[in-house]
Design a protein around this motif. Structure first.
Motif, PDB file in Angstrom:
ATOM      1  N   ARG A   1      44.029  39.439  45.879  1.00 45.84           N
ATOM      2  CA  ARG A   1      45.016  39.279  46.955  1.00 45.84           C
ATOM      3  C   ARG A   1      45.480  40.656  47.435  1.00 45.84           C
ATOM      4  O   ARG A   1      45.632  40.894  48.635  1.00 45.84           O
ATOM      5  CB  ARG A   1      46.195  38.438  46.490  1.00 45.84           C
ATOM      6  N   LEU A   2      45.672  41.594  46.513  1.00 44.83           N
ATOM      7  CA  LEU A   2      46.077  42.952  46.892  1.00 44.83           C
ATOM      8  C   LEU A   2      44.977  43.642  47.717  1.00 44.83           C
ATOM      9  O   LEU A   2      45.271  44.407  48.628  1.00 44.83           O
ATOM     10  CB  LEU A   2      46.370  43.798  45.658  1.00 44.83           C
ATOM     11  N   LEU A   3      43.735  43.357  47.391  1.00 46.64           N
ATOM     12  CA  LEU A   3      42.610  43.954  48.128  1.00 46.64           C
ATOM     13  C   LEU A   3      42.548  43.431  49.557  1.00 46.64           C
ATOM     14  O   LEU A   3      42.028  44.129  50.447  1.00 46.64           O
ATOM     15  CB  LEU A   3      41.290  43.641  47.425  1.00 46.64           C
TER      16      LEU A   3
ATOM     17  N   GLU B   1      36.623  43.582  43.974  1.00 45.08           N
ATOM     18  CA  GLU B   1      36.280  43.671  45.395  1.00 45.08           C
ATOM     19  C   GLU B   1      34.846  43.196  45.637  1.00 45.08           C
ATOM     20  O   GLU B   1      34.579  42.418  46.558  1.00 45.08           O
ATOM     21  CB  GLU B   1      36.466  45.100  45.902  1.00 45.08           C
ATOM     22  N   ALA B   2      33.918  43.644  44.797  1.00 47.44           N
ATOM     23  CA  ALA B   2      32.524  43.206  44.926  1.00 47.44           C
ATOM     24  C   ALA B   2      32.413  41.704  44.680  1.00 47.44           C
ATOM     25  O   ALA B   2      31.675  40.998  45.373  1.00 47.44           O
ATOM     26  CB  ALA B   2      31.640  43.977  43.942  1.00 47.44           C
ATOM     27  N   PHE B   3      33.149  41.205  43.706  1.00 48.39           N
ATOM     28  CA  PHE B   3      33.156  39.777  43.385  1.00 48.39           C
ATOM     29  C   PHE B   3      33.640  38.961  44.579  1.00 48.39           C
ATOM     30  O   PHE B   3      33.017  37.970  44.963  1.00 48.39           O
ATOM     31  CB  PHE B   3      34.048  39.549  42.172  1.00 48.39           C
ATOM     32  N   ALA B   4      34.744  39.390  45.187  1.00 45.23           N
ATOM     33  CA  ALA B   4      35.326  38.665  46.317  1.00 45.23           C
ATOM     34  C   ALA B   4      34.331  38.539  47.475  1.00 45.23           C
ATOM     35  O   ALA B   4      34.309  37.515  48.165  1.00 45.23           O
ATOM     36  CB  ALA B   4      36.609  39.351  46.780  1.00 45.23           C
ATOM     37  N   LYS B   5      33.496  39.545  47.661  1.00 49.70           N
ATOM     38  CA  LYS B   5      32.512  39.516  48.751  1.00 49.70           C
ATOM     39  C   LYS B   5      31.396  38.505  48.500  1.00 49.70           C
ATOM     40  O   LYS B   5      30.712  38.102  49.429  1.00 49.70           O
ATOM     41  CB  LYS B   5      31.916  40.908  48.953  1.00 49.70           C
TER      42      LYS B   5
ATOM     43  N   LEU C   1      32.765  37.363  37.413  1.00 47.06           N
ATOM     44  CA  LEU C   1      33.532  38.604  37.362  1.00 47.06           C
ATOM     45  C   LEU C   1      33.962  38.819  35.921  1.00 47.06           C
ATOM     46  O   LEU C   1      34.602  37.947  35.320  1.00 47.06           O
ATOM     47  CB  LEU C   1      34.775  38.516  38.257  1.00 47.06           C
ATOM     48  N   LEU C   2      33.601  39.963  35.349  1.00 47.71           N
ATOM     49  CA  LEU C   2      34.088  40.326  34.015  1.00 47.71           C
ATOM     50  C   LEU C   2      35.447  40.993  34.208  1.00 47.71           C
ATOM     51  O   LEU C   2      35.560  42.007  34.897  1.00 47.71           O
ATOM     52  CB  LEU C   2      33.111  41.276  33.317  1.00 47.71           C
TER      53      LEU C   2
END
Length: 166
Positions: A162-164, A18-22, A116-117
């Motif tokens: 995608r789920l987030l 989630e943090a990565f996507a932002k 993203l790890l």
């Protein structure tokens, strides 16, 4: 006092999708399976729905490997990296995970793109199983195992993001 305004922007490494996507702009992602001898690479489509095997880089020195990776990144307008983190089955981290974290830190120093790890436990085992089921020869499996593992790493992260967004 130093003038940091001329320093290159530093990337950041996160462990949360989630943090990565932002942190991402629109565009593709690269998945990386960082082994001791190779870097398996996978590339997402521009909508970040599907990851596909891209190539395998034979590792030499980090600077050479990173240059190749960043050239690929520029060619495909990549917005971030999904780097497989090889944790032990019990969740602890051994020498390979530490080396992967060092790879991420070194990459952060060269590019502002986020990393993203992603937990990659058993992805190589799954890739091997898939190739055996496809009746791939031992030689063929050796040629494609790393980029297939990178594809599984990338696809797992894409599915999670995608789920987030639902």
């Amino acid at each position: 006092m130093t003038d940091d305004s001329k320093a290159s922007p530093r990337g950041v490494t996160v462990g949360d999708a989630e943090a990565f996507a932002k942190l991402l702009g629109p565009g593709r992602l690269i998945g990386i399976d960082a082994g001791t001898k190779t870097l398996g690479l996978a590339l997402s489509d521009v909508t970040r729905a599907i990851g596909s095997a891209l190539e395998t880089i034979q590792r030499t020195k980090f600077s050479v490997d990173a240059k190749r990776l960043l050239d690929i990144t520029a060619k495909h307008s990549v917005q971030g990296f999904v780097l497989g983190l090889p944790s032990n089955l019990d969740g602890t981290e051994g020498p390979r995970a530490q080396a992967t974290r060092a790879f991420a830190r070194n990459l952060n120093a060269l590019t502002p793109l986020p990393v993203l790890l992603w937990d990659e436990r058993l992805t190589t085992v799954e890739a091997e199983r898939m190739l055996i089921q496809a009746d791939a020869s031992r030689k063929r499996r050796a040629e494609v195992i790393d980029k297939l593992a990178a594809t599984l790493i990338l696809q797992g992260a894409l599915d999670r993001m995608r789920l987030l967004n639902r």
